[in-house]
Scaffold this active site. Structure first.
Site, PDB file in Angstrom:
ATOM      1  N   THR A 178      41.965 -25.783  69.287  1.00  0.00           N
ATOM      2  CA  THR A 178      42.089 -27.235  69.398  1.00  0.00           C
ATOM      3  C   THR A 178      40.740 -27.907  69.560  1.00  0.00           C
ATOM      4  O   THR A 178      40.669 -29.128  69.593  1.00  0.00           O
ATOM      5  CB  THR A 178      42.973 -27.626  70.592  1.00  0.00           C
ATOM      6  OG1 THR A 178      42.635 -26.802  71.698  1.00  0.00           O
ATOM      7  CG2 THR A 178      44.428 -27.431  70.258  1.00  0.00           C
ATOM      8  N   GLY A 179      39.675 -27.121  69.712  1.00  0.00           N
ATOM      9  CA  GLY A 179      38.346 -27.731  69.752  1.00  0.00           C
ATOM     10  C   GLY A 179      37.717 -27.767  71.136  1.00  0.00           C
ATOM     11  O   GLY A 179      36.860 -28.605  71.398  1.00  0.00           O
ATOM     12  N   LYS A 180      38.110 -26.866  72.001  1.00  0.00           N
ATOM     13  CA  LYS A 180      37.543 -26.863  73.359  1.00  0.00           C
ATOM     14  C   LYS A 180      36.060 -26.505  73.338  1.00  0.00           C
ATOM     15  O   LYS A 180      35.232 -27.205  73.920  1.00  0.00           O
ATOM     16  CB  LYS A 180      38.316 -25.858  74.247  1.00  0.00           C
ATOM     17  CG  LYS A 180      39.784 -26.209  74.394  1.00  0.00           C
ATOM     18  CD  LYS A 180      40.499 -25.218  75.282  1.00  0.00           C
ATOM     19  CE  LYS A 180      40.586 -23.822  74.681  1.00  0.00           C
ATOM     20  NZ  LYS A 180      41.302 -23.760  73.398  1.00  0.00           N
ATOM     21  N   THR A 181      35.734 -25.428  72.640  1.00  0.00           N
ATOM     22  CA  THR A 181      34.339 -25.018  72.551  1.00  0.00           C
ATOM     23  C   THR A 181      33.517 -26.111  71.880  1.00  0.00           C
ATOM     24  O   THR A 181      32.425 -26.464  72.333  1.00  0.00           O
ATOM     25  CB  THR A 181      34.232 -23.707  71.758  1.00  0.00           C
ATOM     26  OG1 THR A 181      35.146 -22.759  72.311  1.00  0.00           O
ATOM     27  CG2 THR A 181      32.839 -23.149  71.836  1.00  0.00           C
ATOM     28  N   HIS A 195      68.435 -15.739  50.955  1.00  0.00           N
ATOM     29  CA  HIS A 195      68.100 -15.963  52.357  1.00  0.00           C
ATOM     30  C   HIS A 195      67.430 -17.328  52.530  1.00  0.00           C
ATOM     31  O   HIS A 195      67.843 -18.146  53.353  1.00  0.00           O
ATOM     32  CB  HIS A 195      67.169 -14.832  52.830  1.00  0.00           C
ATOM     33  CG  HIS A 195      66.694 -14.937  54.243  1.00  0.00           C
ATOM     34  ND1 HIS A 195      67.158 -14.108  55.234  1.00  0.00           N
ATOM     35  CD2 HIS A 195      65.800 -15.774  54.824  1.00  0.00           C
ATOM     36  CE1 HIS A 195      66.565 -14.434  56.381  1.00  0.00           C
ATOM     37  NE2 HIS A 195      65.730 -15.432  56.152  1.00  0.00           N
ATOM     38  N   GLU A 196      66.426 -17.563  51.710  1.00  0.00           N
ATOM     39  CA  GLU A 196      65.698 -18.826  51.843  1.00  0.00           C
ATOM     40  C   GLU A 196      66.584 -20.007  51.447  1.00  0.00           C
ATOM     41  O   GLU A 196      66.513 -21.070  52.064  1.00  0.00           O
ATOM     42  CB  GLU A 196      64.430 -18.805  50.993  1.00  0.00           C
ATOM     43  CG  GLU A 196      63.409 -17.750  51.409  1.00  0.00           C
ATOM     44  CD  GLU A 196      62.965 -17.873  52.853  1.00  0.00           C
ATOM     45  OE1 GLU A 196      62.848 -19.013  53.346  1.00  0.00           O
ATOM     46  OE2 GLU A 196      62.745 -16.844  53.511  1.00  0.00           O
ATOM     47  N   HIS A 222      68.663 -20.988  54.473  1.00  0.00           N
ATOM     48  CA  HIS A 222      67.942 -21.849  55.421  1.00  0.00           C
ATOM     49  C   HIS A 222      67.911 -23.282  54.897  1.00  0.00           C
ATOM     50  O   HIS A 222      68.166 -24.235  55.622  1.00  0.00           O
ATOM     51  CB  HIS A 222      66.470 -21.409  55.540  1.00  0.00           C
ATOM     52  CG  HIS A 222      66.245 -20.201  56.380  1.00  0.00           C
ATOM     53  ND1 HIS A 222      66.726 -20.085  57.657  1.00  0.00           N
ATOM     54  CD2 HIS A 222      65.554 -19.059  56.147  1.00  0.00           C
ATOM     55  CE1 HIS A 222      66.339 -18.913  58.162  1.00  0.00           C
ATOM     56  NE2 HIS A 222      65.630 -18.267  57.255  1.00  0.00           N
ATOM     57  N   ASP A 242      63.656 -14.586  62.380  1.00  0.00           N
ATOM     58  CA  ASP A 242      64.594 -15.679  62.638  1.00  0.00           C
ATOM     59  C   ASP A 242      65.393 -15.380  63.888  1.00  0.00           C
ATOM     60  O   ASP A 242      65.560 -16.235  64.750  1.00  0.00           O
ATOM     61  CB  ASP A 242      65.574 -15.827  61.470  1.00  0.00           C
ATOM     62  CG  ASP A 242      64.873 -16.224  60.191  1.00  0.00           C
ATOM     63  OD1 ASP A 242      63.762 -16.758  60.280  1.00  0.00           O
ATOM     64  OD2 ASP A 242      65.447 -15.985  59.105  1.00  0.00           O
TER      65      ASP A 242
HETATM   66  P1  ADP Z   1      38.842 -23.542  70.758  1.00  0.00           P
HETATM   67  O1  ADP Z   1      37.578 -23.288  71.481  1.00  0.00           O
HETATM   68  O2  ADP Z   1      39.696 -24.614  71.370  1.00  0.00           O
HETATM   69  O3  ADP Z   1      39.642 -22.323  70.472  1.00  0.00           O
HETATM   70  P2  ADP Z   1      37.027 -24.281  68.696  1.00  0.00           P
HETATM   71  O4  ADP Z   1      36.287 -25.356  69.383  1.00  0.00           O
HETATM   72  O5  ADP Z   1      36.377 -22.956  68.652  1.00  0.00           O
HETATM   73  O6  ADP Z   1      38.474 -24.135  69.333  1.00  0.00           O
HETATM   74  O7  ADP Z   1      37.396 -24.776  67.235  1.00  0.00           O
HETATM   75  C1  ADP Z   1      37.104 -24.032  66.103  1.00  0.00           C
HETATM   76  C2  ADP Z   1      36.707 -24.920  64.946  1.00  0.00           C
HETATM   77  O8  ADP Z   1      37.785 -25.729  64.532  1.00  0.00           O
HETATM   78  C3  ADP Z   1      35.608 -25.882  65.295  1.00  0.00           C
HETATM   79  O9  ADP Z   1      34.368 -25.300  65.102  1.00  0.00           O
HETATM   80  C4  ADP Z   1      35.860 -27.036  64.343  1.00  0.00           C
HETATM   81  O10 ADP Z   1      35.302 -26.766  63.070  1.00  0.00           O
HETATM   82  C5  ADP Z   1      37.349 -27.035  64.194  1.00  0.00           C
HETATM   83  N1  ADP Z   1      37.970 -27.988  65.110  1.00  0.00           N
HETATM   84  C6  ADP Z   1      38.794 -27.683  66.126  1.00  0.00           C
HETATM   85  N2  ADP Z   1      39.205 -28.783  66.767  1.00  0.00           N
HETATM   86  C7  ADP Z   1      38.612 -29.830  66.167  1.00  0.00           C
HETATM   87  C8  ADP Z   1      38.646 -31.243  66.381  1.00  0.00           C
HETATM   88  N3  ADP Z   1      39.370 -31.784  67.348  1.00  0.00           N
HETATM   89  N4  ADP Z   1      37.914 -32.022  65.562  1.00  0.00           N
HETATM   90  C9  ADP Z   1      37.190 -31.478  64.571  1.00  0.00           C
HETATM   91  N5  ADP Z   1      37.112 -30.155  64.318  1.00  0.00           N
HETATM   92  C10 ADP Z   1      37.818 -29.328  65.096  1.00  0.00           C
HETATM   93 ZN    ZN Z   2      64.519 -16.494  57.494  1.00  0.00          ZN
HETATM   94 MG    MG Z   3      36.854 -21.416  72.000  1.00  0.00          MG
END
Ligand code: ADP
Ligand code: ZN
Ligand code: MG
Length: 608
Positions: free
Chosen positions: A197-200, A415-416, A419, A492
């Site tokens: 999600t972009g924590k790092t 199957h598909e 669904h 599933d």
């Molecule tokens: P996490 O540390 O949460 O697992 P990362 O920060 O390592 O995630 O994210 C990996 C890559 O994904 C980043 O280098 C970036 O390219 C992309 N990314 C993730 N979140 C974002 C965001 N909110 N906006 C833009 N790029 C993002």
């Molecule tokens: Zn299935």
């Molecule tokens: Mg990370």
């Protein structure tokens, strides 16, 4: 770590054996002979040369059978010796102390060589951590503003988290302003959110924006280390940081290091505990107003040691959640900045098609699309590239080459189709987007992509039940058509069971069991539906009731779905046929067939 120690013991043993072998070899050529024997050889003219030491005489003589031979003999007080040697034209010299030089050469030099080799190898093995010499030195990488170059412009779609961190940037830039107002800045900020999600990224953006030194290291760096090294590294890191204040310390993947103590079933990991204790001590030992801010990231907050989360430590939590549709569009835009998109590309549509994707997935989609466009020698990325990229990211690489037997293909198609039809017929189920029987990745043979009508935070009982129905559609279709079932529905069924279990145990949706949550675990808010095994608070009897309720939910769903699919048998056949022919069917086509079938039946019923 243990591996390296064992390695060096074996190395020492091997080195010793080799050294001994060299010694034996060197000495095996040298024969120890009697002095009388030596005198006789000289008299017979067989000694070529010799060196006379204070205690030993060493030399070379011709063997009786021919061939040269090295010999040594104990020296005996013999005034005649020199005369005898001269008389027989033996070349001779004197020697000072006896064998020491030779000993040095034959033992010490190889030992030095072995030691050097060992040091070299162990450095190679330990890789970037460094050799034996750098134990305890903090390997924290220091990023400074001009090195990270990441700013808040590179982060999108997680605005709330960004806002909270902007405050910290403000503090780092103008600490005096904050201090004058008596504000207290948080010591520790914990970024919490699912992977990708972009924590790092966010942490690096904070460093980039504030322009202060950024000490970054990952919790997993601490895991494989000599006993006591982790703790000394933590000490080192904080010492360095304090002398660089204002600055940021960032510990990525905190869970690797901060797992609750004593949670490890395979015997306590003392090393990790020591490191964690050191971290806690260091955190208590500094004042945030010094200007050192500690940041950390984790995707598993539920396993963290509670001591880490206490006030005065990581007391501010910033949730970095999966982006919603607007956020996804914004992230796509960020990553599209460096990509060449065709005029017709509509990122809003792509965002709408990718619910649940995190930033890393979306970055991947753009990248995949660019690769695909490049392979097709296009100058721009087109919509179809992006669509295909989504499918890839969702289901792993498309592998058309994977051979599927005709029978398998048929089963997957029905199957598909099952669904698809169930989710089309039921109101309010996630609308299906397209179905495909192209084999992708290993696990999913075919897949039906469901498009949530909107991003959901709450689901009603009815909605959950319909979700179960839709998931069951594949399996039931196989039953109806082939009168037997395949293993393809495993995934599933697992998902169905999890939903049913959560309904009963967590959401209080079973009338029989009432409004009691039977889950006592600390459940991760990001892993809904993946209960960790934990202590049970309920009796065996209740456990049996829970199982019975889960079974009832699934069985009732089975009856409902069977009725739906039997009623729509012609549609099932139709969709499966198209799938076998074209491998993909779009949603519109399925809706059309369902609608035609409905009107046809109404017409028939009216006519009857
Ligand atoms: P996490 O540390 O949460 O697992 P990362 O920060 O390592 O995630 O994210 C990996 C890559 O994904 C980043 O280098 C970036 O390219 C992309 N990314 C993730 N979140 C974002 C965001 N909110 N906006 C833009 N790029 C993002
Ligand atoms: Zn299935
Ligand atoms: Mg990370």
């Amino acid at each position: 770590m243990e591996r390296r120690i064992r390695f060096s013991i074996w190395y020492a043993v091997a080195a010793f054996l080799i050294l001994s072998a060299i010694q034996t070899y060197l000495n095996s050529n040298v024969e120890e002979i009697d002095y009388s024997d030596f005198r006789r050889s000289v008299a017979e003219g067989r000694v070529k040369k010799c060196a006379i030491g204070p205690e030993q005489i060493r030399g070379e003589r011709v063997r009786q059978g021919g061939g040269d031979q090295q010999f040594t003999t104990m020296r005996v007080e013999d005034p005649e010796l020199v005369k005898l040697l001269e008389g027989n034209k033996v070349q001779f010299t004197g020697r000072s102390a006896d064998d020491w030089f030779r000993t040095i050469l034959s033992w010490i030099v190889p030992t030095l060589i072995f030691f050097g080799l060992w040091a070299f190898l162990s450095r190679r093995m330990s890789g970037p951590v460094g050799g034996v010499m750098s134990i305890g030195k903090s390997k924290a990488k220091i990023y400074v503003e001009d090195k990270t170059k990441v700013t808040f412009n590179d982060v999108a779609g997680i605005d709330e988290a960004e806002e909270e961190l902007k405050e910290i940037v403000e503090f780092l830039k103008t600490p005096d302003k904050f201090k004058r107002l008596g504000g207290r800045i948080p010591k520790g900020v914990l970024l919490v959110g699912p992977p990708g999600t972009g924590k790092t990224l966010l942490a690096r953006a904070v460093a980039g924006e504030s322009g202060v030194p950024f000490f970054s290291l990952s919790g997993s760096d601490f895991v494989e280390m000599f006993v006591g090294v982790g703790a000394s590294r933590v000490r080192d890191l904080f010492k360095q940081a304090k002398s660089h204040a204002p600055c940021i310390i960032f510990i990525d993947e905190l869970d690797a290091l901060g797992k609750a103590r004593g949670i490890n079933p395979v015997g306590g990991h003392d090393e990790r505990e020591q490191t964690l204790n050191q971290l806690l001590t260091e955190m208590d030992g500094f004042d945030a107003n010094v200007g050192v801010i500690l940041m950390a990231a984790t995707n598993r907050p539920e396993i963290l040691d509670l001591a880490l989360l206490r006030p005065g430590r990581f007391d501010r939590h910033v949730v970095v959640d999966r982006p919603d549709i607007k956020g996804r569009e914004a992230i796509l835009k960020v990553h599209a900045r460096t990509a060449k998109l065709a005029a017709g590309v509509d990122l809003h549509t792509i965002a709408a098609r990718t619910p649940g994707f995190v930033g890393a997935d979306l970055a991947n989609v753009i990248n995949e699309a660019a690769l695909r466009a490049a392979r097709g020698d296009q100058t721009e990325i087109e919509m179809k590239d992006l669509e295909e990229a989504i499918d890839r990211v969702v289901a792993g690489l498309e592998r058309k080459s994977r051979a599927m037997s005709e029978k398998e293909r048929e089963i997957v198609a029905y199957h598909e189709a099952g669904h698809a039809i169930v989710s089309e017929v039921l109101p309010g189920v996630d609308r299906l987007h397209r179905i495909s029987i192209i084999p992708r990745g290993v696990a999913a043979l075919g897949y039906t992509m469901l498009l949530p009508t909107e991003d959901r935070y709450l689901m009603t009982r009815e909605e959950l039940l319909r979700k179960v129905d839709a998931l069951l559609g594949g399996r039931v279709a196989e039953e109806i058509v082939f009168r037997e079932v395949s293993t393809g529905a495993q995934d599933d069924l697992q998902r169905i069971t999890k939903i049913a279990e959560s309904m009963v145990k967590d959401y209080g949706m079973s009338e029989l069991l009432g409004l009691v949550s039977y889950n006592t675990d600390r459940v991760s808010p990001f892993l809904v539906g993946f209960p960790m095994s934990g202590e049970k608070r309920y009796s065996e009897e209740t456990a049996r009731l829970i199982d019975a309720e889960i079974a009832r939910i699934v069985n009732e769903a089975h009856t409902r779905v069977k009725k739906i699919l039997e009623d729509h048998r012609p549609v099932l056949e139709g969709v499966a046929r198209v799938l076998l022919e074209r491998e993909v069917v779009e949603r519109e086509e399925v809706s059309r067939m369902v609608a035609e079938h409905a009107s046809g039946r109404i017409a028939r019923e009216a006519g009857a």
